[in-house]
Design a protein around this motif. Structure first.
Motif, PDB file in Angstrom:
ATOM      1  N   GLN A 123       0.827  -1.199   0.000  1.00  0.00           N
ATOM      2  CA  GLN A 123       0.000   0.000   0.000  1.00  0.00           C
ATOM      3  C   GLN A 123       0.864   1.254   0.000  1.00  0.00           C
ATOM      4  OE1 GLN A 123      -2.541   0.445   3.498  1.00  0.00           O
ATOM      5  NE2 GLN A 123      -4.263   0.825   2.125  1.00  0.00           N
ATOM      6  N   LYS A 124       0.352   2.294  -0.674  1.00  0.00           N
ATOM      7  CA  LYS A 124       1.022   3.588  -0.737  1.00  0.00           C
ATOM      8  C   LYS A 124      -0.044   4.643  -0.449  1.00  0.00           C
ATOM      9  CE  LYS A 124       3.420   6.400  -4.207  1.00  0.00           C
ATOM     10  NZ  LYS A 124       3.972   6.379  -5.564  1.00  0.00           N
ATOM     11  N   LEU A 125       0.123   5.353   0.697  1.00  0.00           N
ATOM     12  CA  LEU A 125      -0.870   6.323   1.135  1.00  0.00           C
ATOM     13  C   LEU A 125      -0.247   7.719   1.197  1.00  0.00           C
ATOM     14  CD1 LEU A 125      -2.435   4.280   4.075  1.00  0.00           C
ATOM     15  CD2 LEU A 125      -3.309   4.501   1.736  1.00  0.00           C
ATOM     16  N   SER A 126      -0.919   8.697   0.611  1.00  0.00           N
ATOM     17  CA  SER A 126      -0.401  10.066   0.623  1.00  0.00           C
ATOM     18  C   SER A 126      -0.447  10.623   2.043  1.00  0.00           C
ATOM     19  CB  SER A 126      -1.204  10.955  -0.321  1.00  0.00           C
ATOM     20  OG  SER A 126      -2.524  11.102   0.148  1.00  0.00           O
ATOM     21  N   ILE A 127       0.498  11.501   2.341  1.00  0.00           N
ATOM     22  CA  ILE A 127       0.545  12.172   3.637  1.00  0.00           C
ATOM     23  C   ILE A 127       0.922  13.626   3.392  1.00  0.00           C
ATOM     24  CG2 ILE A 127       2.906  11.330   4.041  1.00  0.00           C
ATOM     25  CD1 ILE A 127       2.300  11.456   7.078  1.00  0.00           C
ATOM     26  N   MET A 128       0.237  14.540   4.032  1.00  0.00           N
ATOM     27  CA  MET A 128       0.492  15.971   3.893  1.00  0.00           C
ATOM     28  C   MET A 128       1.624  16.354   4.850  1.00  0.00           C
ATOM     29  SD  MET A 128      -0.206  18.958   2.653  1.00  0.00           S
ATOM     30  CE  MET A 128      -1.750  18.734   1.813  1.00  0.00           C
ATOM     31  N   VAL A 129       2.600  17.084   4.327  1.00  0.00           N
ATOM     32  CA  VAL A 129       3.716  17.575   5.138  1.00  0.00           C
ATOM     33  C   VAL A 129       3.763  19.090   4.984  1.00  0.00           C
ATOM     34  CG1 VAL A 129       6.208  17.491   5.526  1.00  0.00           C
ATOM     35  CG2 VAL A 129       4.982  15.406   4.851  1.00  0.00           C
ATOM     36  N   ASP A 130       3.553  19.812   6.091  1.00  0.00           N
ATOM     37  CA  ASP A 130       3.494  21.273   6.039  1.00  0.00           C
ATOM     38  C   ASP A 130       4.835  21.914   5.694  1.00  0.00           C
ATOM     39  OD1 ASP A 130       0.851  21.008   6.752  1.00  0.00           O
ATOM     40  OD2 ASP A 130       1.082  21.828   8.763  1.00  0.00           O
ATOM     41  N   ASP A 131       5.934  21.354   6.193  1.00  0.00           N
ATOM     42  CA  ASP A 131       7.262  21.933   5.960  1.00  0.00           C
ATOM     43  C   ASP A 131       8.237  20.794   5.719  1.00  0.00           C
ATOM     44  OD1 ASP A 131       9.610  23.365   5.872  1.00  0.00           O
ATOM     45  OD2 ASP A 131       9.404  24.291   7.825  1.00  0.00           O
TER      46      ASP A 131
END
Length: 188
Positions: A84-92
């Motif tokens: 599985q490959k799940l997107s993750i938000m990274v602010d900086d």
């Protein structure tokens, strides 16, 4: 067996190097899963991890997720397993360098950092320190960076100024680690 957080202040740089070499991370760069989705996770600019808006407070969970983190050439971040490959938000930056250990002086200096994920990183040719808009960052691995926390940055500045003999507006402050020089300021 519970994970023991490394006490950087109690380790020599040789011991840090041994721990870094012994750490086996998953082979996320070689995994190409076809099941792709959203993780509903975010890493805030202060290094805190969130899932569906709630902070992940268990350090073991942050350590586990951080070992599965990958950054693509387009700048997107993913949590990757073989299936599985799940997107993750990274602010900086996905990591925060929260502690530093220094050994030696000048060009013979070595610097080790502990991240908010409790990973250890030795600064040098493979793990550079760079300034971006007057904020210092440390390369961690494979395109992943750690923002250097303000107190740690102040330690770097103190080292640089002491080795320069004080403030000199004509010279760029820099620190050395593992034979590499890293500018840590801006000339005005």
């Amino acid at each position: 067996m519970p994970y023991e957080v490394p006490d950087l202040a109690m380790l020599t740089l040789a011991e840090v190097a041994e721990l870094v070499a012994a750490r086996k991370l998953p082979a996320v760069e070689s995994w190409q899963p076809t099941n792709i989705g959203e993780s509903d996770m975010r890493i805030a600019s202060d290094g805190k991890w969130f899932h569906q808006g709630g902070e992940i407070r268990r350090p073991a969970m942050v350590r586990a997720f951080s070992s599965l983190l990958r950054r693509e050439a387009d700048g997107a971040y993913w949590l990757v397993t073989p299936h599985q490959k799940l997107s993750i938000m990274v602010d900086d930056a996905p990591f925060l360098a929260v502690e530093m250990q220094s050994e030696g002086e000048g060009q013979s200096r070595s610097l080790a950092f502990r991240l908010n994920s409790d990973d250890l990183v030795l600064a040098g040719p493979e793990n550079m320190i760079e300034m971006r808009d007057e904020i210092p960052y440390l390369h961690v691995r494979a395109g992943l960076w750690a923002k250097i926390a303000r107190p740690v940055f102040y330690e770097l500045v103190e080292i640089a100024l002491n080795e320069m003999g004080g403030i000199d507006s004509s010279t760029m402050p820099q620190v050395w680690s593992d034979g590499s020089a890293f500018p840590i300021g801006v000339m005005s």
